[in-house]
Design an enzyme around this catalytic site. Structure first.
Site, PDB file in Angstrom:
ATOM      1  N   CYS A 283     -16.068 -17.766  24.961  1.00 25.91           N
ATOM      2  CA  CYS A 283     -14.611 -17.752  24.845  1.00 25.91           C
ATOM      3  C   CYS A 283     -14.177 -16.791  23.740  1.00 25.91           C
ATOM      4  O   CYS A 283     -12.997 -16.512  23.579  1.00 25.91           O
ATOM      5  CB  CYS A 283     -14.044 -19.152  24.636  1.00 25.91           C
ATOM      6  SG  CYS A 283     -14.729 -19.992  23.233  1.00 25.91           S
ATOM      7  N   GLU A 384      -8.143 -13.574  32.470  1.00 24.90           N
ATOM      8  CA  GLU A 384      -9.469 -13.886  31.943  1.00 24.90           C
ATOM      9  C   GLU A 384     -10.514 -13.646  33.031  1.00 24.90           C
ATOM     10  O   GLU A 384     -10.449 -14.253  34.105  1.00 24.90           O
ATOM     11  CB  GLU A 384      -9.519 -15.348  31.492  1.00 24.90           C
ATOM     12  CG  GLU A 384     -10.852 -15.719  30.895  1.00 24.90           C
ATOM     13  CD  GLU A 384     -10.886 -17.152  30.376  1.00 24.90           C
ATOM     14  OE1 GLU A 384     -10.303 -18.036  31.023  1.00 24.90           O
ATOM     15  OE2 GLU A 384     -11.516 -17.368  29.325  1.00 24.90           O
TER      16      GLU A 384
END
Lengths: 484, 146
Positions: A283, A384
């Site tokens: 992340c 993302e």
């Protein structure tokens, strides 16, 4: 011989789930079926909650120094089993062995940090708030907490939470990702042998049914979640409706800015590990490279040269720098984004599609992929991707770079590469991201600092790790005293 | 030993562990083969030192993999740094001494080179420099015993 269905760990015992549904656990480098994860039922999950609830009063009354002695024993046992734990992690998740070792180092550091709970949990007091009257704050544990863990850091992420939670006197339930449960199974096998009182730590495998049971039970007090923003928002709302504490670490789109004065020789290796380490499934991974001014052309050339040297393969082999994607669905998703980048007109400088790793033809591999001439409105610059894809955007100056960053919904991490202290200070001051790196590719906070996040990357106020974790897992009780 | 490209911290330490194991095995065989008691004692010390060095390397690997700076390594080739570890049949004390000194010199060069390559992990680099220092001292002791 059949493949093992992993067991739940409830009230100090290994318990077979009665669930009919299971999810396959696949070695992403080989395609081999390693185990199956049961989708535990509501009843099974309630048993774990009951165990945590039953253990709570006795555990919270255990002196803090005694509680952290248990953490010390677990820490030592993880250290003793370090290589085996790292290999299991690589086998189920795919990351390179050094990356697994790095993850376990951070796991252990969280345990080490949590052994400071006897100091971190101290309250405070003031004499004579009125004549002869004193006031104090006591930081008390609350009850049964749980975490819903992600697939990308299945060993470490739960330790952002549970060592602090149980250190403070709470009890805990870990719900691992069903895709990668084996690291937690091994950790619990180790913990099981160390004499932690029954019910203090529990583990329930599963999916939505288990999570709903954890959230809806009146006997749980708080949740830590790491995963997608979409799911995180749903759970956060539900936790709020139930009056529970919640901390939700969501998705990310991390921008790395390279200024014209950056030291390219030192910057490029940091960029490589940021974008392609863990196959881009951190992340904190770099996603968009913002090249400022005249650095654009030399930077493009340097990152392509750097990426060509990255060794892709089975993470269990020493020297491999980038493993496979953690799952086939993840691989397919990333391939879809690469196709979209090509269709939207970005220039594909390096194409990682179709990479062949001899001996691992069934693995979920994508090689380093680099796009240049990416525009901020393109899908690959906005969404993302969670894979080894670098999108290079050319901007004219720092202000434009920050505008591009702020136009994105996420705010997990961002880094700047520069030799100017003024630029660095300007960046850390202005950029809305929870974890800022100055000449750092992966701005990963160590255990004594909160793992931050902003905008759609984090919901809540208190983060995992460090003093934030202690605050999350305790509530302040105020006592006002007068003696006649 | 399989040729491994030393492109990661883990690969560097794995290479070091493999050569330390081979070197230890060499010293273990050599202890009983020499006639000079002083040289025998020196070789015995080097054998015991090897066991400690393996423990040190394992600890260094466990404690120094840091995600923030887990950067690729370039320009470190195991072929260049692999010492020649042979224990010739019927070798006399002089040959054993020279072989041992050459091994120690080679290890010294490897650890110094590796330390420079992993300077982004300063604790690990320092540990490798200490190993290199011990190799240099051992090489000097072996040379002075000739």
């Amino acid at each position: 011989m059949g493949v093992e269905v992993v067991k739940n760990y409830i009230n100090g015992r290994w318990v077979e789930s009665k669930a009919k549904d299971t999810q396959d656990v696949i070695n992403p480098a080989t395609g081999e079926l390693l185990a199956k994860t049961p989708m535990s039922t509501r009843e099974e999950t309630l048993q774990a909650i009951e165990a945590g609830k039953a253990a709570f009063n006795r555990w919270r009354a255990t002196p803090a120094l005694t509680r952290v002695r248990h953490l010390n024993r677990i820490r030592d046992a993880f250290e003793e089993n370090f290589e085996e734990l790292s290999k299991i992690l690589t086998m189920e998740q795919g990351k390179a062995l050094d990356e697994s070792r790095g993850e376990y180092r951070r796991t252990i550091e969280n345990l080490e940090c949590a052994t400071s709970v006897p100091s971190l949990q101290m309250g405070y007091n003031t004499e004579d708030i009125a004549s002869g009257i004193d006031e104090m704050v006591i930081k008390q544990p609350l009850g049964v907490f749980f975490c819903v863990a992600p697939f990308n850091f299945p060993a470490m992420v739960p330790t952002w939470f549970w060592p602090f939670a149980i250190g403070c006197g709470n009890t805990y339930i870990v719900k691992p990702s069903p895709q990668v449960p084996l690291s937690q199974v091994k950790q619990f096998e180790i913990i099981h042998k160390l004499g932690l009182p029954r019910g203090v730590m529990n583990m329930v495998h599963g999916g939505l049914e288990a999570v709903n049971a954890l959230l809806e039970s009146p006997d749980t007090v708080g949740m830590s979640f790491v995963g997608s923003t979409r799911v995180g928002k749903l759970l956060y709302k539900k936790a709020g409706e139930q009056g529970k504490r919640a901390q939700v670490q969501g998705g990310a789109k991390n921008f790395l800015t390279v200024m014209p004065d950056a030291n390219l020789e030192r910057t490029v290796p940091a960029i490589m590990t940021s974008f392609f380490g863990c196959a881009g499934q951190r992340c904190l991974s770099g996603a968009v490279l913002l090249a400022v001014g005249e650095i654009y052309e030399p930077l493009k050339k340097a990152v392509v040269e750097g990426a060509k040297n990255i060794i892709v393969g089975n993470g269990l082999e020493e020297g491999v720098q980038m493993g496979p994607m953690a799952s086939k669905s993840g691989m397919d998703r990333v391939l879809g984004f690469i196709d979209k980048g090509v269709k939207e007109g970005a220039e594909l400088l390096m194409d990682g599609r179709g990479i062949q790793i001899p001996g691992y033809e069934k693995g979920f591999f994508i090689g380093p992929t680099i796009f240049s001439d990416v525009k901020p409105k393109m899908t690959i610059a906005r969404e993302e991707i969670f894979g080894p894809v670098m999108s290079i955007v050319h901007v004219k100056d720092l202000d434009e770079a920050i505008d591009v960053i702020h136009a994105n919904r996420y705010g997990n991490a961002s880094s700047v590469f520069t030799t100017s202290g003024k630029t660095a200070r300007n960046y850390q001051y202005r950029v809305k991201a929870g974890n800022i790196g100055i000449n750092i590719g992966v701005a990963a906070p160590i255990a004594t600092f909160p793992f931050s996040g902003m905008k759609d990357s984090f919901l809540g106020d208190l983060h995992g790790q460090g003093q934030d974790a202690v605050s999350f897992f305790t509530e302040n009780k105020v006592v006002i005293t007068r003696w006649f | 030993m399989i040729h491994v490209e030393l492109t990661t911290f883990g690969a560097v330490v794995k290479f070091a562990l493999d050569i330390e194991a081979e070197v230890s095995s060499f010293y273990e065989s050599a202890i009983g083969a020499v006639t000079d008691p002083g040289l025998g004692k020196l070789l015995e010390n080097l054998f015991h030192r090897g066991q400690k060095r393996i423990k040190t390397l394992l600890r260094v690997r466990r404690e120094n993999v840091t995600e923030m700076i887990l950067e690729p390594i370039a320009g470190l080739d195991s072929e260049v740094h692999k010492p020649v570890i042979v224990f010739p049949e019927g070798a006399d004390d002089g040959v054993v001494r020279e072989t041992a000194a050459a091994i120690e010199t080679k290890l010294h060069e490897f650890y110094m080179h590796a330390a420079a390559k992993i300077d982004f992990l300063s604790e690990a680099a320092y540990a490798l420099e200490l190993l290199a220092d011990a190799n240099r001292e051992a090489a000097q002791d072996l040379h002075s015993a000739i």
